[in-house]
Scaffold this active site. Structure first.
Site, mmCIF file in Angstrom:
data_model
loop_
_atom_site.group_PDB
_atom_site.id
_atom_site.type_symbol
_atom_site.label_atom_id
_atom_site.label_comp_id
_atom_site.label_asym_id
_atom_site.label_seq_id
_atom_site.Cartn_x
_atom_site.Cartn_y
_atom_site.Cartn_z
ATOM 1 C CG ASP A 1 -1.991 -1.056 1.185
ATOM 2 O OD1 ASP A 1 -2.370 -1.458 0.071
ATOM 3 O OD2 ASP A 1 -2.452 -1.481 2.258
ATOM 4 C CE1 TYR B 1 4.543 -7.178 3.561
ATOM 5 C CE2 TYR B 1 3.873 -9.443 3.991
ATOM 6 C CZ TYR B 1 3.895 -8.329 3.166
ATOM 7 O OH TYR B 1 3.273 -8.382 1.936
#
Length: 286
Positions: A52, A119
């Site tokens: 994003d 992540y």
């Protein structure tokens, strides 16, 4: 026909996310424009993660195919030079860099052959915000109970239906079952010289100016905003809004409203894309 795989790092602050969109700057769009110029033909790339706006990466992977006269190793050098504004020789750089570029077997696909991702999420836990970290960490000024956060993280590890950690707006999926194989929280004390008042005023670390918490999560796949909601839930546990004992029922209930808030994108980094052992061995070769 060459089948090429890239490893890419980027600072997501100046992009409207990964995926190409008309009229705005995106990572995919920037890379495709530069690679098309270098290769002298239209290039379309396929990334492993559609990060994003504001999300960073130092382990994104993407693939593309085509036939060009330019050698593969020169494509990376020329592309990085353009991405840096043609200033590589002067030592400056842009906000995207192709870390590695190599040929892979014809049947290999950067996204479909991926077996998982790791992540990182960075939390700056200090009483005062740092203006220079606003794009690179979630700055939390309330005291966080690290032990409770680690207990909550442990309850999330394993194979579960993670629907409660899925934000609305994502595409409908046949299953929301995912496996988290690792979810750790590391603590790094920040030196007093960094300019914020101690977040831990008592004990042997009273002279520190606060701490950086790094959440590392590895899984076989992630739902829309899943990592950010996991982190937001951990923060809510850390400030006492939720309890670690709430996590099993939260997951079982599959209700987004029972989970914590969605942490902002700025602290999130795509660290690594995982492939099977044979591919990892190939990628390790120089």
């Amino acid at each position: 026909m060459k089948n090429l795989l890239m490893a890419i790092e980027y600072d997501g602050s100046g992009f409207f996310g990964w995926q190409r969109q008309p009229g705005v700057r995106t990572v995919q769009g920037e890379l495709e424009a530069v690679l098309s110029k270098v290769c002298g033909a239209p290039v379309r790339i396929d990334g492993t993660s559609r990060t994003d706006a504001g999300v960073h990466a130092f382990g994104q992977r993407a693939g593309f195919r085509g036939e060009w006269g330019i050698p593969t190793d020169r494509i990376r050098i020329a592309a990085n030079n353009l991405l840096a504004g043609g200033q590589n020789r002067l030592g400056s750089g842009g906000d995207i860099r192709i870390v590695d570029l190599r040929e892979v077997p014809e049947g290999f696909h950067a996204r479909f052959n991926a077996r998982g991702k790791t992540y990182l999420y960075r939390l700056r836990n200090c009483r005062e915000a740092d203006v220079f970290q606003r794009n690179y960490a979630y700055q939390v000024d309330r005291e966080l109970d690290l032990s409770a956060m680690r207990e909550a993280a442990e309850a999330m590890v394993g194979t579960h239906d993670f629907k409660c950690f899925q934000a609305s707006g994502g595409k409908e999926l046949p299953s929301t079952v995912r496996t988290i194989s690792r979810l750790d929280i590391r603590e790094t004390l920040l030196p007093a010289a960094s300019g914020c008042e101690a977040r831990r005023p008592e004990g042997p670390d009273a002279g520190s100016s606060g701490r950086l918490l790094t959440v590392e999560v590895t899984g076989d796949g992630f739902l829309y905003n899943m990592v950010r909601i996991i982190v937001g839930t951990l923060v809510d546990v850390g400030v006492g809004k939720l309890s670690p004992t709430d996590i099993p029922a939260m997951i079982e209930g599959r209700d987004r409203q029972r989970a914590g808030h969605t942490a902002p994108p700025q602290g999130l980094y795509l660290a690594r894309v995982h492939y099977d052992e044979s591919v990892e061995a190939l990628l390790a070769m120089r």
